[in-house]
Design a protein around this motif. Structure first.
Motif, PDB file in Angstrom:
ATOM      1  N   SER A 274       3.601 -13.327  -1.104  1.00  0.00           N
ATOM      2  CA  SER A 274       3.032 -13.106  -2.439  1.00  0.00           C
ATOM      3  C   SER A 274       4.005 -13.522  -3.525  1.00  0.00           C
ATOM      4  CB  SER A 274       2.655 -11.624  -2.609  1.00  0.00           C
ATOM      5  OG  SER A 274       1.684 -11.234  -1.657  1.00  0.00           O
ATOM      6  N   VAL A 275       5.292 -13.237  -3.330  1.00  0.00           N
ATOM      7  CA  VAL A 275       6.308 -13.652  -4.296  1.00  0.00           C
ATOM      8  C   VAL A 275       6.390 -15.175  -4.365  1.00  0.00           C
ATOM      9  CG1 VAL A 275       8.796 -13.704  -4.731  1.00  0.00           C
ATOM     10  CG2 VAL A 275       7.674 -11.542  -4.179  1.00  0.00           C
ATOM     11  N   LEU A 276       6.341 -15.826  -3.204  1.00  0.00           N
ATOM     12  CA  LEU A 276       6.402 -17.284  -3.168  1.00  0.00           C
ATOM     13  C   LEU A 276       5.182 -17.910  -3.847  1.00  0.00           C
ATOM     14  CD1 LEU A 276       8.082 -19.659  -2.199  1.00  0.00           C
ATOM     15  CD2 LEU A 276       6.875 -19.559  -0.003  1.00  0.00           C
ATOM     16  N   ALA A 277       4.004 -17.328  -3.617  1.00  0.00           N
ATOM     17  CA  ALA A 277       2.801 -17.819  -4.281  1.00  0.00           C
ATOM     18  C   ALA A 277       2.902 -17.654  -5.793  1.00  0.00           C
ATOM     19  CB  ALA A 277       1.569 -17.073  -3.754  1.00  0.00           C
ATOM     20  N   SER A 278       3.490 -16.537  -6.236  1.00  0.00           N
ATOM     21  CA  SER A 278       3.678 -16.307  -7.664  1.00  0.00           C
ATOM     22  C   SER A 278       4.618 -17.344  -8.263  1.00  0.00           C
ATOM     23  CB  SER A 278       4.229 -14.895  -7.889  1.00  0.00           C
ATOM     24  OG  SER A 278       4.340 -14.602  -9.264  1.00  0.00           O
ATOM     25  N   LEU A 279       5.690 -17.667  -7.539  1.00  0.00           N
ATOM     26  CA  LEU A 279       6.629 -18.680  -8.010  1.00  0.00           C
ATOM     27  C   LEU A 279       5.927 -20.022  -8.203  1.00  0.00           C
ATOM     28  CD1 LEU A 279      10.264 -19.163  -6.820  1.00  0.00           C
ATOM     29  CD2 LEU A 279       8.766 -21.142  -6.986  1.00  0.00           C
ATOM     30  N   CYS A 280       5.084 -20.399  -7.257  1.00  0.00           N
ATOM     31  CA  CYS A 280       4.349 -21.664  -7.382  1.00  0.00           C
ATOM     32  C   CYS A 280       3.401 -21.642  -8.575  1.00  0.00           C
ATOM     33  CB  CYS A 280       3.569 -21.939  -6.093  1.00  0.00           C
ATOM     34  SG  CYS A 280       4.592 -22.354  -4.670  1.00  0.00           S
ATOM     35  N   ALA A 281       2.706 -20.512  -8.752  1.00  0.00           N
ATOM     36  CA  ALA A 281       1.741 -20.410  -9.847  1.00  0.00           C
ATOM     37  C   ALA A 281       2.421 -20.539 -11.205  1.00  0.00           C
ATOM     38  CB  ALA A 281       0.994 -19.081  -9.760  1.00  0.00           C
ATOM     39  N   PHE A 282       3.564 -19.878 -11.387  1.00  0.00           N
ATOM     40  CA  PHE A 282       4.241 -19.937 -12.678  1.00  0.00           C
ATOM     41  C   PHE A 282       4.954 -21.265 -12.881  1.00  0.00           C
ATOM     42  CE2 PHE A 282       3.631 -15.322 -12.599  1.00  0.00           C
ATOM     43  CZ  PHE A 282       3.160 -15.130 -13.886  1.00  0.00           C
ATOM     44  N   SER A 283       5.347 -21.935 -11.792  1.00  0.00           N
ATOM     45  CA  SER A 283       5.870 -23.297 -11.941  1.00  0.00           C
ATOM     46  C   SER A 283       4.782 -24.210 -12.497  1.00  0.00           C
ATOM     47  CB  SER A 283       6.360 -23.820 -10.587  1.00  0.00           C
ATOM     48  OG  SER A 283       7.457 -23.088 -10.120  1.00  0.00           O
ATOM     49  N   ALA A 284       3.582 -24.072 -11.964  1.00  0.00           N
ATOM     50  CA  ALA A 284       2.454 -24.869 -12.447  1.00  0.00           C
ATOM     51  C   ALA A 284       2.151 -24.544 -13.904  1.00  0.00           C
ATOM     52  CB  ALA A 284       1.227 -24.621 -11.580  1.00  0.00           C
ATOM     53  N   GLN A 285       2.171 -23.250 -14.245  1.00  0.00           N
ATOM     54  CA  GLN A 285       1.876 -22.849 -15.620  1.00  0.00           C
ATOM     55  C   GLN A 285       2.877 -23.452 -16.599  1.00  0.00           C
ATOM     56  OE1 GLN A 285       3.394 -19.210 -17.126  1.00  0.00           O
ATOM     57  NE2 GLN A 285       1.422 -18.539 -17.945  1.00  0.00           N
ATOM     58  N   MET A 286       4.181 -23.346 -16.278  1.00  0.00           N
ATOM     59  CA  MET A 286       5.189 -23.780 -17.248  1.00  0.00           C
ATOM     60  C   MET A 286       5.289 -25.292 -17.336  1.00  0.00           C
ATOM     61  SD  MET A 286       6.797 -22.014 -19.328  1.00  0.00           S
ATOM     62  CE  MET A 286       8.140 -22.012 -20.508  1.00  0.00           C
ATOM     63  N   ALA A 287       5.105 -25.988 -16.221  1.00  0.00           N
ATOM     64  CA  ALA A 287       5.079 -27.453 -16.291  1.00  0.00           C
ATOM     65  C   ALA A 287       3.950 -27.915 -17.206  1.00  0.00           C
ATOM     66  CB  ALA A 287       4.905 -28.036 -14.892  1.00  0.00           C
ATOM     67  N   THR A 288       2.835 -27.193 -17.168  1.00  0.00           N
ATOM     68  CA  THR A 288       1.711 -27.498 -18.058  1.00  0.00           C
ATOM     69  C   THR A 288       2.068 -27.209 -19.507  1.00  0.00           C
ATOM     70  OG1 THR A 288       0.148 -26.928 -16.294  1.00  0.00           O
ATOM     71  CG2 THR A 288      -0.716 -27.018 -18.538  1.00  0.00           C
ATOM     72  N   TYR A 289       2.664 -26.049 -19.758  1.00  0.00           N
ATOM     73  CA  TYR A 289       2.981 -25.647 -21.117  1.00  0.00           C
ATOM     74  C   TYR A 289       4.005 -26.555 -21.780  1.00  0.00           C
ATOM     75  CZ  TYR A 289       0.401 -21.231 -20.869  1.00  0.00           C
ATOM     76  OH  TYR A 289      -0.582 -20.286 -20.785  1.00  0.00           O
ATOM     77  N   ALA A 405      10.437 -13.899  -9.782  1.00  0.00           N
ATOM     78  CA  ALA A 405       9.585 -15.001  -9.319  1.00  0.00           C
ATOM     79  C   ALA A 405       8.908 -15.693 -10.491  1.00  0.00           C
ATOM     80  CB  ALA A 405       8.536 -14.474  -8.339  1.00  0.00           C
ATOM     81  N   ARG A 406       8.450 -14.894 -11.454  1.00  0.00           N
ATOM     82  CA  ARG A 406       7.795 -15.476 -12.625  1.00  0.00           C
ATOM     83  C   ARG A 406       8.773 -16.327 -13.427  1.00  0.00           C
ATOM     84  NH1 ARG A 406       7.441 -13.815 -17.876  1.00  0.00           N
ATOM     85  NH2 ARG A 406       8.332 -11.770 -17.415  1.00  0.00           N
ATOM     86  N   LEU A 407       9.961 -15.801 -13.660  1.00  0.00           N
ATOM     87  CA  LEU A 407      10.922 -16.509 -14.497  1.00  0.00           C
ATOM     88  C   LEU A 407      11.525 -17.716 -13.790  1.00  0.00           C
ATOM     89  CD1 LEU A 407      12.556 -13.310 -15.964  1.00  0.00           C
ATOM     90  CD2 LEU A 407      11.240 -14.984 -17.253  1.00  0.00           C
ATOM     91  N   VAL A 408      11.818 -17.575 -12.492  1.00  0.00           N
ATOM     92  CA  VAL A 408      12.328 -18.726 -11.746  1.00  0.00           C
ATOM     93  C   VAL A 408      11.264 -19.815 -11.682  1.00  0.00           C
ATOM     94  CG1 VAL A 408      13.047 -19.529  -9.460  1.00  0.00           C
ATOM     95  CG2 VAL A 408      14.000 -17.422 -10.390  1.00  0.00           C
ATOM     96  N   GLY A 409      10.017 -19.416 -11.466  1.00  0.00           N
ATOM     97  CA  GLY A 409       8.937 -20.392 -11.442  1.00  0.00           C
ATOM     98  C   GLY A 409       8.799 -21.113 -12.768  1.00  0.00           C
ATOM     99  N   GLN A 410       8.870 -20.368 -13.866  1.00  0.00           N
ATOM    100  CA  GLN A 410       8.763 -20.992 -15.184  1.00  0.00           C
ATOM    101  C   GLN A 410       9.936 -21.933 -15.448  1.00  0.00           C
ATOM    102  OE1 GLN A 410       8.361 -17.615 -17.820  1.00  0.00           O
ATOM    103  NE2 GLN A 410       6.139 -17.640 -17.711  1.00  0.00           N
ATOM    104  N   ALA A 411      11.138 -21.517 -15.056  1.00  0.00           N
ATOM    105  CA  ALA A 411      12.308 -22.381 -15.255  1.00  0.00           C
ATOM    106  C   ALA A 411      12.200 -23.641 -14.406  1.00  0.00           C
ATOM    107  CB  ALA A 411      13.583 -21.614 -14.916  1.00  0.00           C
ATOM    108  N   LEU A 412      11.734 -23.498 -13.168  1.00  0.00           N
ATOM    109  CA  LEU A 412      11.568 -24.651 -12.289  1.00  0.00           C
ATOM    110  C   LEU A 412      10.517 -25.597 -12.849  1.00  0.00           C
ATOM    111  CD1 LEU A 412      12.219 -26.091  -9.641  1.00  0.00           C
ATOM    112  CD2 LEU A 412      10.522 -24.634  -8.512  1.00  0.00           C
ATOM    113  N   GLY A 413       9.405 -25.034 -13.352  1.00  0.00           N
ATOM    114  CA  GLY A 413       8.363 -25.870 -13.946  1.00  0.00           C
ATOM    115  C   GLY A 413       8.869 -26.626 -15.158  1.00  0.00           C
ATOM    116  N   THR A 414       9.682 -25.957 -15.987  1.00  0.00           N
ATOM    117  CA  THR A 414      10.272 -26.617 -17.157  1.00  0.00           C
ATOM    118  C   THR A 414      11.177 -27.767 -16.734  1.00  0.00           C
ATOM    119  OG1 THR A 414      10.225 -24.556 -18.425  1.00  0.00           O
ATOM    120  CG2 THR A 414      11.718 -26.278 -19.186  1.00  0.00           C
TER     121      THR A 414
END
Length: 459
Positions: A274-289, A405-414
């Motif tokens: 679930s944490v890994l799925a969250s990381l992927c989701a927020f990476s997608a969100q931040m790359a979009t933003y 997971a949310r913040l790492v995902g967002q940073a990775l997406g950025t």
């Protein structure tokens, strides 16, 4: 005594409880919104300071790096010196640095202010749910945790829309001014309402904190530098340092109870998936933003206001879908809902890429509405699974892992969006949208694997 209210075993009395919880919601929403709303201002900052698009992204990068590297150490520090103290200090730092960013005469000072502001945001985001446990009675704790997580999610989604309106009618400085105002309000109300919490009589593990900060900071900085400095040696050294620090941290904490890095929870399959799925989701969100403002304004010719209105389709759909997702989570497996939700997110992003460049405002808004609908369908059930799959005594660590997971995902997406826009010839702002769709699809596959997994007892 005013300002040092002790949280009762069954929560705080009314009306202090309502005011304290409102402080938590406002502060958490402000920190989350600030982390994403600046994306809409990046083209304006690029023009204002005469810098490239990829350089302007550092206004987002440094904030995320500061938050991610300090999140877990600050959470551990809160257990030792008191959550209330850390929280109020963080609120003041967050607000003051937002004001300094708003007044910055040059990009260098803006970057400095954003970095320090990120440390303040980490104090807020790492302590939120720990304070909620003292504020709310046990019978309402689960609902309060859900409301806090949803407030952060909605704030993260609506931030770009609010920033777009501010930029349309005022200066980019107002984007930071909002955080100054909300931060000062939260700190003032919190000073008189937030409870004192229990502290642990143990020394702070400086070695583990340093290893954690080094691991997250080096890895994320390594990704970020790829988009800015074509230096293989520097990037490789950062990755090697991050990996080495991570290995050392795992070895150090492997047999320790309640470790700073929640290895005990990661061993639970449904939790880690679930944490890994969250990381992927927020990476997608931040790359979009990060990429969408450039796509809408530079490539498609929309105004700042129109871009903000288009962005609004995502949070509007999310807000409308969140109650439905909560109801469905009681009846359907989170894995199925996550698969459907992230699948819809990937589909909406791909529609944005293939849609003709002559798109109307509505023509760009409805694919983003699909993205928001899918994101909400995933997030509420996934957050519930992460918190519910951890033993009750480790609920704080589970919340910290969720935030990380949310913040790492967002940073990775950025970082990936910056890389795609600056290093890939012909990539432009559309390539990050494709990468975001790929991340969403990967998250959907990870999510569906959770089917049939049994949650561990919450006690």
């Amino acid at each position: 005594m005013t300002g040092t209210i002790q949280g009762a075993a069954d929560g705080m009395p009314m009306p202090r409880r309502a005011l304290a919880f409102a402080t938590i919601l406002l502060a958490a929403s402000s920190a989350a919104m600030d982390g994403v709303s600046v994306n809409v201002a990046l083209p304006t900052l690029s023009s204002e300071f005469g810098i490239t698009a990829s350089t302007s992204v550092w206004a987002v990068n440094v904030y995320q790096l500061a938050v991610v590297t300090s999140l877990l150490p600050i959470a551990a520090m809160g257990d030792i010196v008191g959550h209330r103290r850390i929280y109020l200090i963080g609120l003041l730092v967050f607000a003051i640095m937002a004001g300094l960013a708003a007044l910055s005469p040059n990009f260098e000072l803006l970057i400095l202010a954003r970095t320090i502001q990120g440390f303040g945001a980490a104090c807020i985001l790492s302590i939120n749910l720990a304070l909620v446990r003292y504020i709310m009675p046990s019978s309402r704790l689960g609902r309060a945790i859900g409301l806090t997580a949803m407030a952060v999610a909605i704030a993260s989604s609506i931030g770009p829309s609010i920033a777009g309106v501010l930029l349309a009618f005022g200066s980019w400085r107002w984007v930071f001014g909002v955080s100054l105002i909300t931060g000062l309000i939260s700190a003032t109300v919190g000073l008189f309402t937030l409870p004192e919490t229990n502290v642990q009589a143990k020394p702070f593990d400086f070695v583990s904190a340093a290893l954690s900060a080094t691991m997250f900071g080096s890895l994320l900085l390594g990704f970020s530098t790829i988009g800015h400095f074509w230096n293989v040696a520097l990037t490789g050294a950062l990755f090697l340092i991050g990996i080495a620090a991570g290995i050392a941290l795992v070895i150090r904490l492997w047999d320790k109870p309640a470790p700073l890095l929640p290895l005990d929870l990661i061993r639970i399959p449904v939790f880690s998936l679930s944490v890994l799925a969250s990381l992927c989701a927020f990476s997608a969100q931040m790359a979009t933003y990060v990429s969408l403002p450039f796509y809408l304004q530079s490539s498609l010719g929309f105004s700042v206001l129109e871009a903000g209105l288009i962005f609004g389709a995502w949070p509007l759909a999310l807000a409308c879908t969140a109650p439905i997702a909560g109801t469905l989570a009681d009846r359907l497996p989170a894995g199925i809902l996550g698969f459907l939700g992230l699948g819809m997110l990937a589909m909406g992003l791909l529609i944005l890429v293939v849609y003709p460049s002559t798109s109307t405002l509505w023509g760009m808004a409805w694919p983003l509405a699909i993205c928001g609908f899918g994101f909400a369908l995933f997030q509420s059930p996934n957050n519930r699974t992460i918190l519910g799959s951890a033993p009750k005594a480790r609920s704080g660590a589970a919340a910290g892992a969720l935030a990380t997971a949310r913040l790492v995902g967002q940073a990775l997406g950025t970082a990936l969006a910056t890389l795609a826009m600056s290093r890939v010839v012909g990539g432009g702002p559309t390539l990050p949208l494709v990468l975001a769709a790929v991340f969403a699809a990967i998250g959907a596959c990870i999510s569906v694997v959770r089917r049939g997994k049994v949650l561990v007892p919450s006690s």
